[in-house]
Design a protein around this motif. Structure first.
Motif, PDB file in Angstrom:
ATOM      1  N   ASP A   1       0.846  -1.190   0.000  1.00  0.00           N
ATOM      2  CA  ASP A   1       0.000   0.000   0.000  1.00  0.00           C
ATOM      3  C   ASP A   1       0.887   1.248   0.000  1.00  0.00           C
ATOM      4  O   ASP A   1       1.604   1.495   0.967  1.00  0.00           O
ATOM      5  CB  ASP A   1      -0.885  -0.048   1.258  1.00  0.00           C
ATOM      6  CG  ASP A   1      -1.768   1.179   1.382  1.00  0.00           C
ATOM      7  OD1 ASP A   1      -1.747   2.025   0.468  1.00  0.00           O
ATOM      8  OD2 ASP A   1      -2.478   1.283   2.397  1.00  0.00           O
TER       9      ASP A   1
ATOM     10  N   ARG B   1       0.217   4.168   0.544  1.00  0.00           N
ATOM     11  CA  ARG B   1      -0.136   5.074   1.655  1.00  0.00           C
ATOM     12  C   ARG B   1       0.723   4.798   2.892  1.00  0.00           C
ATOM     13  O   ARG B   1       1.006   5.692   3.667  1.00  0.00           O
ATOM     14  CB  ARG B   1      -1.601   4.922   2.034  1.00  0.00           C
ATOM     15  CG  ARG B   1      -2.575   5.192   0.919  1.00  0.00           C
ATOM     16  CD  ARG B   1      -2.771   6.682   0.687  1.00  0.00           C
ATOM     17  NE  ARG B   1      -3.439   6.894  -0.581  1.00  0.00           N
ATOM     18  CZ  ARG B   1      -2.827   7.102  -1.744  1.00  0.00           C
ATOM     19  NH1 ARG B   1      -1.512   7.162  -1.798  1.00  0.00           N
ATOM     20  NH2 ARG B   1      -3.499   7.263  -2.856  1.00  0.00           N
ATOM     21  N   LEU B   2       1.095   3.513   3.092  1.00  0.00           N
ATOM     22  CA  LEU B   2       1.930   3.177   4.244  1.00  0.00           C
ATOM     23  C   LEU B   2       3.274   3.892   4.155  1.00  0.00           C
ATOM     24  O   LEU B   2       3.782   4.412   5.137  1.00  0.00           O
ATOM     25  CB  LEU B   2       2.167   1.663   4.306  1.00  0.00           C
ATOM     26  CG  LEU B   2       1.036   0.811   4.849  1.00  0.00           C
ATOM     27  CD1 LEU B   2       1.443  -0.650   4.842  1.00  0.00           C
ATOM     28  CD2 LEU B   2       0.703   1.240   6.262  1.00  0.00           C
TER      29      LEU B   2
ATOM     30  N   GLU C   1       3.854   6.618   2.475  1.00  0.00           N
ATOM     31  CA  GLU C   1       3.633   8.054   2.643  1.00  0.00           C
ATOM     32  C   GLU C   1       3.452   8.398   4.112  1.00  0.00           C
ATOM     33  O   GLU C   1       3.944   9.429   4.587  1.00  0.00           O
ATOM     34  CB  GLU C   1       2.411   8.492   1.820  1.00  0.00           C
ATOM     35  CG  GLU C   1       2.681   8.379   0.335  1.00  0.00           C
ATOM     36  CD  GLU C   1       1.460   8.660  -0.531  1.00  0.00           C
ATOM     37  OE1 GLU C   1       1.595   8.631  -1.748  1.00  0.00           O
ATOM     38  OE2 GLU C   1       0.373   8.907   0.033  1.00  0.00           O
ATOM     39  N   ALA C   2       2.755   7.522   4.857  1.00  0.00           N
ATOM     40  CA  ALA C   2       2.578   7.760   6.291  1.00  0.00           C
ATOM     41  C   ALA C   2       3.941   7.769   6.983  1.00  0.00           C
ATOM     42  O   ALA C   2       4.243   8.676   7.763  1.00  0.00           O
ATOM     43  CB  ALA C   2       1.673   6.695   6.898  1.00  0.00           C
ATOM     44  N   ALA C   3       4.776   6.775   6.665  1.00  0.00           N
ATOM     45  CA  ALA C   3       6.104   6.715   7.287  1.00  0.00           C
ATOM     46  C   ALA C   3       6.899   7.979   6.954  1.00  0.00           C
ATOM     47  O   ALA C   3       7.541   8.570   7.820  1.00  0.00           O
ATOM     48  CB  ALA C   3       6.853   5.470   6.812  1.00  0.00           C
ATOM     49  N   ARG C   4       6.831   8.405   5.694  1.00  0.00           N
ATOM     50  CA  ARG C   4       7.576   9.603   5.293  1.00  0.00           C
ATOM     51  C   ARG C   4       7.072  10.834   6.030  1.00  0.00           C
ATOM     52  O   ARG C   4       7.844  11.735   6.351  1.00  0.00           O
ATOM     53  CB  ARG C   4       7.478   9.807   3.782  1.00  0.00           C
ATOM     54  CG  ARG C   4       8.248   8.762   2.995  1.00  0.00           C
ATOM     55  CD  ARG C   4       8.033   8.955   1.499  1.00  0.00           C
ATOM     56  NE  ARG C   4       8.438  10.284   1.083  1.00  0.00           N
ATOM     57  CZ  ARG C   4       8.039  10.858  -0.049  1.00  0.00           C
ATOM     58  NH1 ARG C   4       7.220  10.221  -0.857  1.00  0.00           N
ATOM     59  NH2 ARG C   4       8.437  12.055  -0.371  1.00  0.00           N
TER      60      ARG C   4
ATOM     61  N   PHE D   1       6.330  11.092   8.948  1.00  0.00           N
ATOM     62  CA  PHE D   1       6.990  11.163  10.254  1.00  0.00           C
ATOM     63  C   PHE D   1       8.484  11.430  10.106  1.00  0.00           C
ATOM     64  O   PHE D   1       9.219  11.377  11.086  1.00  0.00           O
ATOM     65  CB  PHE D   1       6.771   9.868  11.040  1.00  0.00           C
ATOM     66  CG  PHE D   1       5.336   9.663  11.412  1.00  0.00           C
ATOM     67  CD1 PHE D   1       4.725  10.500  12.321  1.00  0.00           C
ATOM     68  CD2 PHE D   1       4.587   8.667  10.817  1.00  0.00           C
ATOM     69  CE1 PHE D   1       3.392  10.337  12.643  1.00  0.00           C
ATOM     70  CE2 PHE D   1       3.260   8.500  11.134  1.00  0.00           C
ATOM     71  CZ  PHE D   1       2.654   9.338  12.055  1.00  0.00           C
ATOM     72  N   GLY D   2       8.928  11.647   8.876  1.00  0.00           N
ATOM     73  CA  GLY D   2      10.331  11.973   8.649  1.00  0.00           C
ATOM     74  C   GLY D   2      11.199  10.778   8.309  1.00  0.00           C
ATOM     75  O   GLY D   2      12.419  10.872   8.376  1.00  0.00           O
ATOM     76  N   ALA D   3      10.604   9.636   7.956  1.00  0.00           N
ATOM     77  CA  ALA D   3      11.399   8.451   7.656  1.00  0.00           C
ATOM     78  C   ALA D   3      12.267   8.669   6.414  1.00  0.00           C
ATOM     79  O   ALA D   3      11.797   9.186   5.407  1.00  0.00           O
ATOM     80  CB  ALA D   3      10.491   7.243   7.448  1.00  0.00           C
TER      81      ALA D   3
ATOM     82  N   GLN E   1      14.801   3.960   6.070  1.00  0.00           N
ATOM     83  CA  GLN E   1      13.848   3.614   7.137  1.00  0.00           C
ATOM     84  C   GLN E   1      12.523   3.138   6.548  1.00  0.00           C
ATOM     85  O   GLN E   1      11.863   2.272   7.124  1.00  0.00           O
ATOM     86  CB  GLN E   1      13.632   4.820   8.059  1.00  0.00           C
ATOM     87  CG  GLN E   1      14.825   5.041   8.992  1.00  0.00           C
ATOM     88  CD  GLN E   1      14.799   6.386   9.697  1.00  0.00           C
ATOM     89  OE1 GLN E   1      14.247   7.360   9.192  1.00  0.00           O
ATOM     90  NE2 GLN E   1      15.414   6.453  10.867  1.00  0.00           N
TER      91      GLN E   1
ATOM     92  N   ARG F   1      13.079  -0.457   5.665  1.00  0.00           N
ATOM     93  CA  ARG F   1      13.155  -1.293   6.867  1.00  0.00           C
ATOM     94  C   ARG F   1      11.788  -1.459   7.537  1.00  0.00           C
ATOM     95  O   ARG F   1      11.425  -2.549   7.959  1.00  0.00           O
ATOM     96  CB  ARG F   1      14.145  -0.655   7.844  1.00  0.00           C
ATOM     97  CG  ARG F   1      14.382  -1.468   9.113  1.00  0.00           C
ATOM     98  CD  ARG F   1      15.070  -0.627  10.179  1.00  0.00           C
ATOM     99  NE  ARG F   1      14.207   0.486  10.580  1.00  0.00           N
ATOM    100  CZ  ARG F   1      14.610   1.489  11.364  1.00  0.00           C
ATOM    101  NH1 ARG F   1      15.851   1.540  11.779  1.00  0.00           N
ATOM    102  NH2 ARG F   1      13.766   2.454  11.705  1.00  0.00           N
ATOM    103  N   ASP F   2      11.024  -0.366   7.629  1.00  0.00           N
ATOM    104  CA  ASP F   2       9.801  -0.393   8.438  1.00  0.00           C
ATOM    105  C   ASP F   2       8.541  -0.719   7.637  1.00  0.00           C
ATOM    106  O   ASP F   2       7.538  -1.119   8.210  1.00  0.00           O
ATOM    107  CB  ASP F   2       9.607   0.959   9.139  1.00  0.00           C
ATOM    108  CG  ASP F   2      10.747   1.267  10.095  1.00  0.00           C
ATOM    109  OD1 ASP F   2      11.330   0.306  10.636  1.00  0.00           O
ATOM    110  OD2 ASP F   2      11.067   2.453  10.298  1.00  0.00           O
ATOM    111  N   VAL F   3       8.569  -0.496   6.336  1.00  0.00           N
ATOM    112  CA  VAL F   3       7.349  -0.705   5.546  1.00  0.00           C
ATOM    113  C   VAL F   3       7.540  -1.760   4.455  1.00  0.00           C
ATOM    114  O   VAL F   3       6.797  -2.736   4.392  1.00  0.00           O
ATOM    115  CB  VAL F   3       6.866   0.627   4.913  1.00  0.00           C
ATOM    116  CG1 VAL F   3       5.633   0.385   4.064  1.00  0.00           C
ATOM    117  CG2 VAL F   3       6.577   1.660   5.989  1.00  0.00           C
TER     118      VAL F   3
ATOM    119  N   PRO G   1       8.862  -5.480   5.780  1.00  0.00           N
ATOM    120  CA  PRO G   1       7.773  -6.208   6.469  1.00  0.00           C
ATOM    121  C   PRO G   1       6.639  -6.585   5.514  1.00  0.00           C
ATOM    122  O   PRO G   1       6.059  -7.665   5.638  1.00  0.00           O
ATOM    123  CB  PRO G   1       7.278  -5.207   7.519  1.00  0.00           C
ATOM    124  CG  PRO G   1       8.427  -4.292   7.754  1.00  0.00           C
ATOM    125  CD  PRO G   1       9.151  -4.192   6.448  1.00  0.00           C
TER     126      PRO G   1
END
Ligand SMILES: Nc1ncnc2c1ncn2[C@@H]1O[C@H](COP(=O)(O)OP(=O)(O)O)[C@@H](O)[C@H]1O
Ligand SMILES: [Mg+2]
Lengths: 345, 270
Positions: free
Chosen positions: B165, B167-168, B170-173, B175-177, B181, B184-186, B189
């Protein structure tokens, strides 16, 4: 408290690489702490406008986006410190509720204790303390959106951007959550931009509403202004219900197939007059009945009846009337229109 | 479902499984114990230094192959899924071509690249350097294995990347990812189930690969080669059977572990 900033869009247009012109040049000023709603049908450019503010899209050359005095046009979303809430929630499925909320704090390298305290605050604010250790797939839609809000607000963003956050929820939940979001935004005093295609939602939440039409701004104003003084037929038809009579002016009298309406300010060139359902009523006994029609449908709504009356127009007139009296299909009724509610567009 | 219908629908799978797997495996198992050393043949794989070394080499080559294949396929798969450019379809088709090559052909291609007359050697001598020859080393063997593993993996990963997705991210970004990152985080996984299932198949295939090993492993002992040698040269059928059975068990174990780690999305366990 949040650091509320005003946001300005200056001459922002957006043309996608495939040539789609999603947004015509737009100027928009959003006051600090204001909730601005972008309203319009699907495809009118609401999401594109929101993504320009977020930094997920760049405006065409010549456009500028400002947060307070700072020109952020060239900054990507990573550098803008905005909170995003999506229709699809976009929660990280590999993290628990608490880990989702802590994500932004973790990236900011806050200490574990600070993170725990802030997560606790956000869980309490959204009243989801019990869900802290749940995984995302164990949550209902409404709970997910609460977590998404908590996650977005945890980092104290400069602005909160919400793209149809309630659209995926069922009607009842939508009402509750709309109420909660409204009090939340007021309490926090954060600058918020809220995208929706639902006019009722827009009216309830917005300090001001921007009605959009094919990549253009059709009207900007407080919900009351837009409802009572729509700038165009497009706006009038999109917001609420509008009754319409077609005919011609004879001095102060507008003549139409169903009868006539007297209006001292009637423009001589009027071919059509408009008014809201609440300015339409069943004529009282003995009152000069200027309009006559037949009932084409009557919906019982408990405290009132929503009546559709055919007066020989393209569409029946709509009005709401007390439910004490029963109306039958085909029955002839006499109507009166309040003068202060009349308009031409 | 009624019981009769249930049994009827289970029949094809049961027949296939018995005919091509269960019966031969059982036979193999007993043949393994039919030699002079009896059931001890099964112990030889850990007690005999040569066999044990071959087992470790096989597992190491398979592990390295799996890691390299997953790394290359992930980067290429996500890139190909996200970008549309002229020639993309042809490139995807070309990357999946090795599926049709026998292992021996893959071996030849590694020799042409890194052998005595190989292209890599030509390039190095052109610039006045040493002529590196690694076609017959572990590196060459891994290269061949990676080459024929990529097609299977890349298609699985492209399918998984399509379902990520956006959007996931974009959500992480928001927060400044940083890009790393976000990976690693999106992205990782999100690709996890695909990586586990593709990785398990890649590992099992590399453990049992023969054609490529036959061409390249002149100086390296990997289990499929050892089995071949025991069978054809030494006519030690019992030992060959015991080793085969162990090889099957190792491959099965790899798939079973992967399956339990990913929650039953792995294609096969056999
Ligand atoms: N990435 C894109 N590439 C090309 N066209 C796009 C893209 N995103 C949106 N559009 C087009 O731009 C217009 C406005 O889209 P959007 O802002 O998403 O509308 P809304 O959110 O109001 O439904 C639509 O015609 C849509 O198809
Ligand atoms: Mg949209």
């Amino acid at each position: 408290m949040m650091q509320a900033v005003p946001i300005y869009l200056e001459n922002c247009a957006k043309t996608f690489t495939d040539g789609t012109r999603a947004l015509e040049p737009v100027d928009l000023a959003i006051a600090a702490g204001e909730t601005l709603v972008l309203l319009g049908p699907s495809g009118c450019g609401k999401t594109t406008t929101l993504r320009l503010i977020a930094g997920l899209e760049q405006p065409d050359a010549g456009g500028r986006v400002l947060f307070g005095g700072e020109d952020v046009t060239a900054l990507p979303i990573e550098k803008r410190n905005v909170g995003m809430v999506f229709q699809s929630y976009a929660l990280f499925p590999n993290m628990t509720v608490a880990e989702n909320i802590a994500y932004g704090l973790r990236l900011r390298r806050q200490s574990a204790a600070e993170q725990r305290a802030r997560v606790g605050e956000m869980l309490a604010l959204m009243r989801i303390e019990r869900l802290a250790d749940r995984s995302i797939d164990q949550l209902s839609g409404g709970q997910r959106q609460r977590v998404a809000l908590a996650r977005a607000l945890a980092v104290r963003p400069r602005a909160l951007l919400l793209d149809e956050p309630l659209t995926a929820l069922d009607a009842k939940l939508r009402d509750t959550l709309r109420f909660e979001i409204d009090s939340l935004l007021r309490e926090l005093g954060i600058t918020a931009i809220y995208v929706t295609h639902d006019q009722a939602e827009a009216m309830a939440l917005g300090d001001r509403i921007v009605v959009m039409d094919h990549g253009r701004i059709a009207q900007v104003g407080a919900p009351r202004d837009i409802y009572q003084r729509p700038a165009s037929r497009y706006v009038a038809e999109f917001i609420g219900t509008m009754n319409r009579l077609s005919g011609h002016a004879e001095g102060e009298v507008f003549r139409c197939p169903g009868g006539y309406v007297v209006w001292p300010e009637l423009p001589a060139t009027a071919r059509e007059i408009l008014f809201r359902p609440e300015d339409t009523r069943i004529a009282a006994e003995g009152e000069a009945a200027s309009l006559r029609g037949t009932v084409s449908a009557a919906f019982f709504c408990g405290d009132h009846v929503r009546l559709f009356v055919d007066v020989g127009e393209e569409r029946p007139l709509v009005l709401e009337t007390p439910a004490r009296r029963e109306y039958r299909h085909g029955e002839t009724v006499a109507l009166a229109v309040e003068r202060h509610g009349l308009m031409v567009l | 479902m009624p019981r009769r219908q249930f049994l009827l629908l289970l029949l094809p799978a049961a027949l296939f499984f018995s005919a091509f797997f269960l019966l031969p495996m059982a036979r193999l198992f007993f043949i393994g114990a039919s030699g002079e050393s009896g059931w001890l043949a099964y112990l030889a794989i850990v007690t005999d230094a040569n066999y044990f070394r071959a087992l470790w080499t096989t597992l190491a080559v398979a592990a390295v192959t799996t890691v390299l294949t997953l790394a290359i396929s992930s980067i290429a798969g996500v890139f190909l899924e996200r970008h549309r450019f002229p020639g993309r379809a042809a490139l995807v088709a070309a990357m999946t071509l090795p599926l049709a090559f026998p292992g021996v052909v893959v071996g030849f291609m590694v020799i042409m690249l890194a052998g005595r007359q190989g292209i890599i050697g030509e390039v190095f001598t052109m610039f006045g350097g040493e002529r590196p020859i690694f076609a017959y080393s572990l590196a060459g063997l891994c290269m061949g294995y990676v080459y024929f593993s990529i097609p299977r993996t890349i298609l699985t990963i492209m399918a998984a990347a399509e379902k990520l997705d956006p959007r996931l991210e974009e959500a992480a970004r928001s927060f400044g990812a940083t890009p790393w990152q976000v990976v690693r985080d999106v992205i990782l996984p999100g690709l996890r189930p695909a990586l586990i299932s593709a990785g398990a198949i890649c590992f099992a295939t590399a453990v049992g690969a023969f054609g490529t090993a036959f061409t390249l492993a002149t100086r390296i002992e990997v289990l499929p080669m050892v089995i071949y040698t025991e069978f054809t040269m030494s006519a030690n059928i019992a030992m060959a059977a015991a080793l085969s059975f162990s090889l099957g068990a190792v491959a099965w174990l790899a798939l079973a572990v992967a399956r339990s780690a990913s929650g039953s999305t792995v294609a096969a366990a056999g």
